[in-house]
Scaffold this motif. Structure first.
Motif, PDB file in Angstrom:
ATOM      1  N   LEU A   1       0.795  -1.113  -0.097  1.00  0.00           N
ATOM      2  CA  LEU A   1      -0.133  -0.063   0.023  1.00  0.00           C
ATOM      3  C   LEU A   1       0.826   1.271   0.007  1.00  0.00           C
ATOM      4  CD1 LEU A   1      -2.751  -0.919   2.609  1.00  0.00           C
ATOM      5  CD2 LEU A   1      -2.921  -1.178   0.216  1.00  0.00           C
ATOM      6  N   HIS A   2       2.171   1.219   0.454  1.00  0.00           N
ATOM      7  CA  HIS A   2       3.128   2.307   0.817  1.00  0.00           C
ATOM      8  C   HIS A   2       2.129   3.581   1.388  1.00  0.00           C
ATOM      9  CE1 HIS A   2       6.071   0.243  -1.481  1.00  0.00           C
ATOM     10  NE2 HIS A   2       5.226   0.208  -2.554  1.00  0.00           N
ATOM     11  N   LEU A   3       1.555   3.160   2.534  1.00  0.00           N
ATOM     12  CA  LEU A   3       0.956   4.284   3.361  1.00  0.00           C
ATOM     13  C   LEU A   3       1.746   5.361   3.765  1.00  0.00           C
ATOM     14  CD1 LEU A   3      -1.528   1.878   5.142  1.00  0.00           C
ATOM     15  CD2 LEU A   3      -1.949   3.443   3.175  1.00  0.00           C
ATOM     16  N   LYS A   4       1.187   6.482   4.055  1.00  0.00           N
ATOM     17  CA  LYS A   4       2.145   7.566   4.774  1.00  0.00           C
ATOM     18  C   LYS A   4       2.294   7.532   6.095  1.00  0.00           C
ATOM     19  CE  LYS A   4       1.045  11.721   1.601  1.00  0.00           C
ATOM     20  NZ  LYS A   4       0.784  13.175   1.239  1.00  0.00           N
ATOM     21  N   PRO A   5       3.157   8.203   6.780  1.00  0.00           N
ATOM     22  CA  PRO A   5       3.282   7.697   8.077  1.00  0.00           C
ATOM     23  C   PRO A   5       2.116   7.794   9.065  1.00  0.00           C
ATOM     24  CG  PRO A   5       5.131   9.198   7.014  1.00  0.00           C
ATOM     25  CD  PRO A   5       4.057   9.288   6.253  1.00  0.00           C
ATOM     26  N   THR A   6       1.279   8.645   8.748  1.00  0.00           N
ATOM     27  CA  THR A   6      -0.142   8.642   9.554  1.00  0.00           C
ATOM     28  C   THR A   6      -1.212   8.138   8.740  1.00  0.00           C
ATOM     29  OG1 THR A   6      -0.353  11.051   9.018  1.00  0.00           O
ATOM     30  CG2 THR A   6       0.967  10.510  11.161  1.00  0.00           C
ATOM     31  N   VAL A   7      -2.283   7.599   9.203  1.00  0.00           N
ATOM     32  CA  VAL A   7      -3.089   7.203   8.607  1.00  0.00           C
ATOM     33  C   VAL A   7      -4.601   7.218   9.392  1.00  0.00           C
ATOM     34  CG1 VAL A   7      -3.053   4.746   9.415  1.00  0.00           C
ATOM     35  CG2 VAL A   7      -4.364   5.112   7.347  1.00  0.00           C
ATOM     36  N   LYS A   8      -5.600   7.568   8.772  1.00  0.00           N
ATOM     37  CA  LYS A   8      -6.926   7.516   9.452  1.00  0.00           C
ATOM     38  C   LYS A   8      -7.713   6.333   9.173  1.00  0.00           C
ATOM     39  CE  LYS A   8     -11.158  10.466   9.287  1.00  0.00           C
ATOM     40  NZ  LYS A   8     -11.943  11.379   8.438  1.00  0.00           N
ATOM     41  N   VAL A   9      -8.098   5.819  10.492  1.00  0.00           N
ATOM     42  CA  VAL A   9      -8.854   4.517  10.458  1.00  0.00           C
ATOM     43  C   VAL A   9     -10.420   4.889  11.023  1.00  0.00           C
ATOM     44  CG1 VAL A   9      -8.937   2.437  11.402  1.00  0.00           C
ATOM     45  CG2 VAL A   9      -6.649   3.372  10.933  1.00  0.00           C
ATOM     46  N   GLU A  10     -11.333   4.374  10.231  1.00  0.00           N
ATOM     47  CA  GLU A  10     -12.855   4.356  10.447  1.00  0.00           C
ATOM     48  C   GLU A  10     -13.330   3.066  10.920  1.00  0.00           C
ATOM     49  OE1 GLU A  10     -14.974   5.644   7.241  1.00  0.00           O
ATOM     50  OE2 GLU A  10     -14.518   7.760   7.382  1.00  0.00           O
ATOM     51  N   TRP A  11     -13.741   3.113  12.027  1.00  0.00           N
ATOM     52  CA  TRP A  11     -14.457   1.941  12.525  1.00  0.00           C
ATOM     53  C   TRP A  11     -15.850   1.507  12.234  1.00  0.00           C
ATOM     54  CZ3 TRP A  11     -10.691  -0.726  15.676  1.00  0.00           C
ATOM     55  CH2 TRP A  11      -9.400   0.263  15.968  1.00  0.00           C
ATOM     56  N   ILE A  12     -16.106   0.536  11.493  1.00  0.00           N
ATOM     57  CA  ILE A  12     -17.420   0.527  10.743  1.00  0.00           C
ATOM     58  C   ILE A  12     -18.228  -0.774  11.748  1.00  0.00           C
ATOM     59  CG2 ILE A  12     -18.323  -0.327   8.541  1.00  0.00           C
ATOM     60  CD1 ILE A  12     -16.440   1.884   8.464  1.00  0.00           C
ATOM     61  N   SER A  13     -17.686  -1.792  11.957  1.00  0.00           N
ATOM     62  CA  SER A  13     -18.421  -2.691  12.818  1.00  0.00           C
ATOM     63  C   SER A  13     -17.681  -3.788  13.504  1.00  0.00           C
ATOM     64  CB  SER A  13     -19.542  -3.375  11.793  1.00  0.00           C
ATOM     65  OG  SER A  13     -18.729  -4.422  10.996  1.00  0.00           O
ATOM     66  N   GLU A  14     -18.124  -4.344  14.430  1.00  0.00           N
ATOM     67  CA  GLU A  14     -17.505  -5.352  15.396  1.00  0.00           C
ATOM     68  C   GLU A  14     -17.689  -6.571  14.736  1.00  0.00           C
ATOM     69  OE1 GLU A  14     -16.838  -6.276  20.088  1.00  0.00           O
ATOM     70  OE2 GLU A  14     -18.725  -6.406  19.500  1.00  0.00           O
ATOM     71  N   LEU A  15     -16.921  -7.653  14.627  1.00  0.00           N
ATOM     72  CA  LEU A  15     -16.970  -8.723  14.033  1.00  0.00           C
ATOM     73  C   LEU A  15     -16.881  -9.878  14.938  1.00  0.00           C
ATOM     74  CD1 LEU A  15     -14.534  -8.348  10.949  1.00  0.00           C
ATOM     75  CD2 LEU A  15     -17.245  -7.973  10.807  1.00  0.00           C
ATOM     76  N   GLU A  16     -16.127  -9.735  15.990  1.00  0.00           N
ATOM     77  CA  GLU A  16     -15.941 -10.788  17.067  1.00  0.00           C
ATOM     78  C   GLU A  16     -15.611 -10.064  18.267  1.00  0.00           C
ATOM     79  OE1 GLU A  16     -13.663 -14.992  17.379  1.00  0.00           O
ATOM     80  OE2 GLU A  16     -12.967 -13.534  16.110  1.00  0.00           O
ATOM     81  N   THR A  17     -15.953 -10.517  19.265  1.00  0.00           N
ATOM     82  CA  THR A  17     -15.677  -9.903  20.602  1.00  0.00           C
ATOM     83  C   THR A  17     -14.555 -10.952  21.202  1.00  0.00           C
ATOM     84  OG1 THR A  17     -18.047  -9.018  20.931  1.00  0.00           O
ATOM     85  CG2 THR A  17     -16.560  -9.299  23.049  1.00  0.00           C
ATOM     86  N   LEU A  18     -13.727 -10.433  21.736  1.00  0.00           N
ATOM     87  CA  LEU A  18     -12.539 -11.330  22.340  1.00  0.00           C
ATOM     88  C   LEU A  18     -12.853 -11.438  23.958  1.00  0.00           C
ATOM     89  CD1 LEU A  18      -9.315 -10.003  20.840  1.00  0.00           C
ATOM     90  CD2 LEU A  18     -10.479 -11.979  20.154  1.00  0.00           C
ATOM     91  N   PRO A  19     -12.958 -12.697  24.311  1.00  0.00           N
ATOM     92  CA  PRO A  19     -13.252 -12.907  25.648  1.00  0.00           C
ATOM     93  C   PRO A  19     -11.914 -12.249  26.461  1.00  0.00           C
ATOM     94  CG  PRO A  19     -13.483 -14.780  24.551  1.00  0.00           C
ATOM     95  CD  PRO A  19     -12.917 -14.124  23.563  1.00  0.00           C
ATOM     96  N   LYS A  20     -12.043 -11.879  27.931  1.00  0.00           N
ATOM     97  CA  LYS A  20     -11.049 -11.142  28.479  1.00  0.00           C
ATOM     98  C   LYS A  20      -9.712 -12.087  28.728  1.00  0.00           C
ATOM     99  CE  LYS A  20     -10.021  -8.309  32.660  1.00  0.00           C
ATOM    100  NZ  LYS A  20     -10.688  -8.090  34.165  1.00  0.00           N
TER     101      LYS A  20
END
Length: 299
Positions: free
Chosen positions: A266-285
């Motif tokens: 992808l050759h991304l820049k040093p900073t990236v914006k991330v949007e959180w769309i939906s939860e796919l799986e919950t991790l047990p503690k």
């Protein structure tokens, strides 16, 4: 609407010299504005309309750090929906021309309500105050919008912005935090106006040629993150938005891996914006091992 190229930012740390600032007459929106949600946007848009009609500068006054870090409370907030840099960018997009960032410390918390108004509102040449119906100020929050005009000796006009709701639920930063803590990121747009987003620093980017998958390791400084789990996310690049999978695990509390299907690096820049769309799986503690394999299956 005024196009703002850069927001003039003034940091106020303790008592200040009013004459040294020489602030022009302004309309001032007051609040902490964490997340700059739909209620905050209504407040700032109301302020902008007044500023345009009166031909005045549109200013915002916010505070840092969160008052919970100074006032006695059981829950301290030191991770934000919108850290200061992110908040500045949003304010610029909303047409804010001047931003006052007041250091919230013990000295400031002890200010009498009338002293706050005289020093920080009248002293900054504010001719019109705009704030939410529940805005409080001064020692122990004793000041409110019912008394602010009297505290200012009638030197400015006021506009009180009413509550914004979604399905009879008040739109607030507290509610958005509650949704993030429950993993319900898909509901956040009803309160925030868009998907919750975080700006991260890329620590490493590697490419798995066999599986055609880019692995991006990223850190999110000062941002509140959703609860531990696996999420569908979108990464914003210069060209477009790319979907990926991010797992938030207790095993990697600071550096998070995002996996993206791609035909090349992808050759991304040093900073990236991330949007959180939906939860796919919950991790047990306590769970974290094996999440990489699960993510590959999901992708």
């Amino acid at each position: 609407m005024t196009v703002v190229l850069e927001v003039e930012t003034v940091y106020i740390k303790g008592p200040f010299d009013v004459k040294a600032l020489e602030n022009e007459p302004c309309v001032m929106a007051l609040g902490f504005f964490d997340g700059v949600h739909l209620g905050h946007r209504k407040l700032i848009e109301t302020s902008r309309g007044i500023a345009e009609r009166k031909n005045l500068t549109l200013a915002v006054m916010t505070f840092f750090p969160h008052p919970s870090n100074v006032l006695p409370t059981n829950q301290k907030i030191n991770k934000y929906l919108s850290p200061l840099d992110a908040k500045k960018e949003i304010f610029k997009d909303l047409g804010v021309e001047k931003l006052f960032i007041v250091t919230f410390n013990h000295e400031f918390a002890k200010l009498a309500p009338a002293d706050f108004v005289q020093e920080y509102i009248c002293g900054l040449n504010c001719t019109h105050v705009v704030a939410g119906f529940d805005f409080t100020y001064g020692y122990k929050g004793q000041g409110n919008m019912d008394r602010i005009k009297d505290d200012g000796d009638g030197e400015f006009d006021i506009t009180v912005v009413s509550k914004e709701s979604y399905k009879n639920i008040k739109i607030s930063s507290t509610k958005i935090r509650e949704l993030l803590n429950g993993g319900a990121v898909e509901l956040v747009p009803h309160f925030l106006g868009n998907f919750y987003s975080t700006c991260g620093q890329i620590e490493d980017e590697s490419y798995d040629l066999k599986n055609q998958k880019t692995m991006v390791k990223v850190t999110f400084k000062d941002y509140m993150l959703p609860r531990k789990g696996t999420y569908l996310v979108r990464l914003k690049t210069e060209q477009n938005m790319i979907e990926g999978i991010c797992t938030l695990s207790e095993n990697t509390p600071d550096v998070h891996t995002i996996r993206v299907h791609s035909n090349d690096r992808l050759h991304l820049k040093p900073t990236v914006k991330v949007e959180w769309i939906s939860e796919l799986e919950t991790l047990p503690k306590g769970e974290g091992a094996g999440t990489e394999e699960k993510d590959q299956m999901v992708v």
